[in-house]
Design a protein around this motif. Structure first.
Motif, mmCIF file in Angstrom:
data_model
loop_
_atom_site.group_PDB
_atom_site.id
_atom_site.type_symbol
_atom_site.label_atom_id
_atom_site.label_comp_id
_atom_site.label_asym_id
_atom_site.label_seq_id
_atom_site.Cartn_x
_atom_site.Cartn_y
_atom_site.Cartn_z
ATOM 1 N N ASP A 1 0.827 -1.208 0.000
ATOM 2 C CA ASP A 1 0.000 0.000 0.000
ATOM 3 C C ASP A 1 0.861 1.257 0.000
ATOM 4 O O ASP A 1 0.511 2.256 -0.639
ATOM 5 N N GLY A 2 1.990 1.227 0.735
ATOM 6 C CA GLY A 2 2.880 2.377 0.735
ATOM 7 C C GLY A 2 3.494 2.619 -0.633
ATOM 8 O O GLY A 2 3.580 3.769 -1.097
ATOM 9 N N LEU A 3 3.914 1.547 -1.305
ATOM 10 C CA LEU A 3 4.498 1.684 -2.632
ATOM 11 C C LEU A 3 3.468 2.166 -3.654
ATOM 12 O O LEU A 3 3.779 3.010 -4.501
ATOM 13 N N ARG A 4 2.251 1.627 -3.580
ATOM 14 C CA ARG A 4 1.208 2.091 -4.514
ATOM 15 C C ARG A 4 0.893 3.564 -4.304
ATOM 16 O O ARG A 4 0.608 4.299 -5.265
ATOM 17 N N HIS A 5 0.950 4.018 -3.043
ATOM 18 C CA HIS A 5 0.738 5.443 -2.767
ATOM 19 C C HIS A 5 1.845 6.278 -3.405
ATOM 20 O O HIS A 5 1.574 7.301 -4.041
ATOM 21 N N LEU A 6 3.092 5.828 -3.247
ATOM 22 C CA LEU A 6 4.218 6.546 -3.857
ATOM 23 C C LEU A 6 4.128 6.553 -5.380
ATOM 24 O O LEU A 6 4.561 7.508 -6.035
ATOM 25 N N MET A 7 3.576 5.473 -5.937
ATOM 26 C CA MET A 7 3.500 5.349 -7.390
ATOM 27 C C MET A 7 2.254 5.992 -7.985
ATOM 28 O O MET A 7 1.953 5.804 -9.161
ATOM 29 N N GLY A 8 1.529 6.757 -7.168
ATOM 30 C CA GLY A 8 0.455 7.573 -7.714
ATOM 31 C C GLY A 8 -0.943 7.016 -7.616
ATOM 32 O O GLY A 8 -1.842 7.511 -8.316
ATOM 33 N N ARG A 9 -1.181 6.028 -6.746
ATOM 34 C CA ARG A 9 -2.553 5.541 -6.616
ATOM 35 C C ARG A 9 -3.399 6.584 -5.911
ATOM 36 O O ARG A 9 -2.993 7.151 -4.887
ATOM 37 N N PRO B 1 -6.839 8.184 -3.846
ATOM 38 C CA PRO B 1 -7.662 7.705 -2.721
ATOM 39 C C PRO B 1 -8.824 6.826 -3.158
ATOM 40 O O PRO B 1 -9.279 5.963 -2.411
ATOM 41 N N SER B 2 -9.307 7.013 -4.392
ATOM 42 C CA SER B 2 -10.405 6.193 -4.912
ATOM 43 C C SER B 2 -9.968 4.765 -5.214
ATOM 44 O O SER B 2 -10.800 3.889 -5.423
ATOM 45 N N GLY B 3 -8.657 4.530 -5.253
ATOM 46 C CA GLY B 3 -8.142 3.214 -5.588
ATOM 47 C C GLY B 3 -7.658 3.101 -7.009
ATOM 48 O O GLY B 3 -6.993 2.122 -7.377
ATOM 49 N N GLU B 4 -7.975 4.076 -7.839
ATOM 50 C CA GLU B 4 -7.534 4.062 -9.232
ATOM 51 C C GLU B 4 -6.092 4.534 -9.336
ATOM 52 O O GLU B 4 -5.600 5.286 -8.490
ATOM 53 N N GLN B 5 -5.425 4.082 -10.377
ATOM 54 C CA GLN B 5 -4.037 4.458 -10.588
ATOM 55 C C GLN B 5 -3.965 5.814 -11.282
ATOM 56 O O GLN B 5 -4.536 6.006 -12.358
ATOM 57 N N GLY B 6 -3.271 6.773 -10.643
ATOM 58 C CA GLY B 6 -3.065 8.078 -11.253
ATOM 59 C C GLY B 6 -1.752 8.111 -12.009
ATOM 60 O O GLY B 6 -1.118 7.074 -12.251
ATOM 61 N N PRO B 7 -1.302 9.287 -12.389
ATOM 62 C CA PRO B 7 -0.017 9.417 -13.101
ATOM 63 C C PRO B 7 1.137 8.948 -12.203
ATOM 64 O O PRO B 7 1.153 9.205 -11.004
ATOM 65 N N THR B 8 2.083 8.247 -12.789
ATOM 66 C CA THR B 8 3.254 7.800 -12.024
ATOM 67 C C THR B 8 4.183 8.989 -11.778
ATOM 68 O O THR B 8 4.200 9.956 -12.548
ATOM 69 N N PRO B 9 4.990 8.961 -10.708
ATOM 70 C CA PRO B 9 5.876 10.082 -10.374
ATOM 71 C C PRO B 9 6.985 10.254 -11.411
ATOM 72 O O PRO B 9 7.354 9.291 -12.102
ATOM 73 N N PRO B 10 7.545 11.450 -11.509
ATOM 74 C CA PRO B 10 8.599 11.708 -12.503
ATOM 75 C C PRO B 10 9.833 10.838 -12.319
ATOM 76 O O PRO B 10 10.505 10.497 -13.290
ATOM 77 N N TRP B 11 10.127 10.458 -11.058
ATOM 78 C CA TRP B 11 11.326 9.661 -10.812
ATOM 79 C C TRP B 11 11.150 8.192 -11.182
ATOM 80 O O TRP B 11 12.104 7.420 -11.177
ATOM 81 N N MET B 12 9.910 7.769 -11.524
ATOM 82 C CA MET B 12 9.664 6.408 -11.974
ATOM 83 C C MET B 12 8.677 6.441 -13.139
ATOM 84 O O MET B 12 7.523 6.060 -13.023
ATOM 85 N N PRO B 13 9.142 6.939 -14.291
ATOM 86 C CA PRO B 13 8.243 7.114 -15.437
ATOM 87 C C PRO B 13 7.983 5.796 -16.172
ATOM 88 O O PRO B 13 8.550 5.530 -17.236
ATOM 89 N N ILE B 14 7.126 4.951 -15.586
ATOM 90 C CA ILE B 14 6.778 3.691 -16.232
ATOM 91 C C ILE B 14 5.288 3.706 -16.562
ATOM 92 O O ILE B 14 4.524 4.523 -16.036
ATOM 93 N N HIS B 15 4.885 2.795 -17.432
ATOM 94 C CA HIS B 15 3.472 2.721 -17.799
ATOM 95 C C HIS B 15 2.657 2.274 -16.593
ATOM 96 O O HIS B 15 3.086 1.430 -15.801
ATOM 97 N N SER B 16 1.478 2.833 -16.465
ATOM 98 C CA SER B 16 0.651 2.546 -15.285
ATOM 99 C C SER B 16 0.302 1.060 -15.160
ATOM 100 O O SER B 16 0.084 0.562 -14.053
ATOM 101 N N SER B 17 0.265 0.339 -16.282
ATOM 102 C CA SER B 17 -0.072 -1.082 -16.231
ATOM 103 C C SER B 17 1.011 -1.916 -15.548
ATOM 104 O O SER B 17 0.754 -3.039 -15.116
ATOM 105 N N LEU B 18 2.233 -1.371 -15.468
ATOM 106 C CA LEU B 18 3.337 -2.097 -14.835
ATOM 107 C C LEU B 18 3.439 -1.834 -13.333
ATOM 108 O O LEU B 18 4.200 -2.507 -12.639
#
Length: 337
Positions: free
Chosen positions: A206-214, A216-233
Motif C-alpha cells: 500500500d505504501g508503494l502504490r501510494h508513492l507510485m500515484g494511486r 484515494p479512490s483506488g484508481e491508478q493516477g499518473p506515475t511520479p517523474p522519478w519512476m516514469p513507467i506505464h501505469s499497467s506495470l
C-alpha cells in the motif's frame, strides 16, 4: 409454434454483474491466485529442498537432480493442495484486509492520504488477515512440505522410495503417527511467520502504490517523474518489491519452521526453534562453531530462488488482480441502479 429465445436469456447477466461487483475482492483474489500459484510453484518446491539439504548445491544442479529422479511431476508435487486451499486463503485474506481498511475509513481513523497512514491501515489489515488465516492454512502447508520433501524425509529414515505416497496417504500417515495435533506441527512458527509476513507485505504494497500515484479512490493516477513507467506495470512492480522484501525479512523464520517440521515428520527428536536457529547459524558442535557469515549463508540458502518466486507470484498476482478489478468495474450497471 413458440418463438425461440436466445441462449443468453437462460441466465440473468444483470444479476451476474451485480454479484461480481459485490464480491469483487474475492473474485479478483481467487482468479489471480490460481495463475500466480501455478507459475511460481516449481520455484517454491526447489526453495523447500534448498532449505533442508545439508550440502550446498546450486539451483540448476538441484533442478536437474529433481528432474532426473522424479521427472516434471517432482516440481509440482503437492500442487493441488495450494490450488485448492488458495481459494479459501486468498479470498479470506483479501476480504479481511479490505474490510479492515473500510472499517478505518468508516470510523475516520488513519484516513489522511499520506504514506504513513495508508501503509498503516494496510499493515494492520495484513496482520489480522495473516493471524486468522494461519489457523486454517497451517495443516495444508505442513502437508505441502511433507509432499515436497518426500525423498529427503525417507532418506533420513533409511528408506528408499520406489513409489511416493499420495497426498491422502501422507495426511493419513501424519494423523496415524501424531493424531490431529500432528497436522499443526510447527504451528507457532507458522503463526508468527504469517502474521508478521502478511503485515509487512500489505504495509509495503500500500505504501508503494501510494508513492507510485494511486489515488484515494483506488484508481491508478499518473506515475511520479522519478519512476516514469506505464501505469499497467505499477501493480507488478509494487507486488514484486513488497513480496521480495517482506519475504527476505522473515526468511530465517521460514527456514527454522521448515527444519522443525522436517524433523518431526521424519520422527527425529524435536528441537526448539531457538536451538534449531542456533545450530543453523553456528553449526552442530558448540565447541567448534562455524563463522557467522557461513551460518548466515546457510540460513539464507534458497533466498535467491525464493526471491524469483516472489517476483513471479506476487507480480502476477497484483497484475491480474487489477486487470480483473478493472474488468468488473467496466461492467454495465443495471437499469435500476
Amino acid at each position: 409454434m413458440s418463438e425461440k429465445r436466445p441462449f443468453n436469456h437462460l441466465f440473468d447477466s444483470a444479476a451476474l454483474h451485480d454479484a461480481l461487483r459485490r464480491n469483487k475482492a474475492v473474485v479478483c483474489a481467487i482468479s489471480a491466485s490460481y495463475i500466480s500459484t501455478f507459475a511460481g510453484y516449481p520455484l517454491d518446491s526447489i526453495k523447500s529442498r534448498l532449505q533442508t539439504i545439508r550440502t550446498p548445491i546450486n539451483i540448476p544442479t538441484l533442478a536437474l537432480q529433481v528432474y532426473r529422479e522424479e521427472g516434471i511431476i517432482g516440481f509440482y508435487r503437492g500442487l493441488w493442495i495450494p490450488l485448492i486451499t488458495i481459494s479459501f486463503v486468498r479470498a479470506a485474506s483479501f476480504t479481511i484486509y479490505t474490510r479492515t481498511k473500510e472499517w478505518f475509513h468508516e470510523h475516520h481513523l488513519l484516513t489522511r492520504n499520506n504514506i504513513f497512514q495508508v501503509s498503516a491501515t494496510g499493515g494492520i489489515g495484513g496482520a489480522l488477515s495473516g493471524s486468522l488465516i494461519s489457523f486454517g492454512s497451517a495443516p495444508f502447508e505442513l502437508v505441502k512440505v511433507r509432499r515436497q520433501l518426500e525423498y529427503s524425509i525417507a532418506a533420513s529414515k533409511g528408506i528408499k522410495i520406489v513409489r511416493p505416497p499420495s497426498t491422502l496417504q501422507a495426511v493419513s500417515e501424519i494423523f496415524r503417527t501424531n493424531g490431529i495435533s500432528g497436522l499443526y506441527t510447527g504451528f507457532r512458527l507458522h503463526f508468527i511467520r504469517d502474521t508478521s509476513g502478511t503485515a509487512l507485505y500489505f504495509f509495503e504494497y500500500d505504501g508503494l502504490r501510494h508513492l507510485m500515484g494511486r489515488l484515494p479512490s483506488g484508481e491508478q493516477g499518473p506515475t511520479p517523474p522519478w519512476m516514469p513507467i506505464h501505469s499497467s506495470l505499477v501493480p507488478f512492480l509494487c507486488g514484486s518489491v513488497a513480496g521480495v522484501s517482506s519475504w527476505a525479512l522473515i526468511y530465517p523464520l521460514d527456514v527454522v519452521k521448515t527444519k522443525v517440521q522436517q524433523r518431526a515428520l521424519a520422527g527425529e527428536p524435536p528441537r526448539t526453534a531457538w536451538v534449531t536457529f542456533r545450530r543453523l547459524i553456528r553449526g552442530p558442535d558448540p565447541n567448534n562453531p562455524k563463522p557467522i557469515l557461513l551460518g548466515l549463508a546457510r540460513i539464507y540458502r534458497g533466498l535467491g530462488v525464493s526471491a524469483l518466486r516472489s517476483v513471479t507470484t506476487h507480480g502476477l498476482l497484483w497484475t491480474f488482480f487489477d486487470l480483473t478489478a478493472s474488468y468488473i468495474d467496466a461492467l454495465p450497471l443495471n437499469q435500476t441502479e
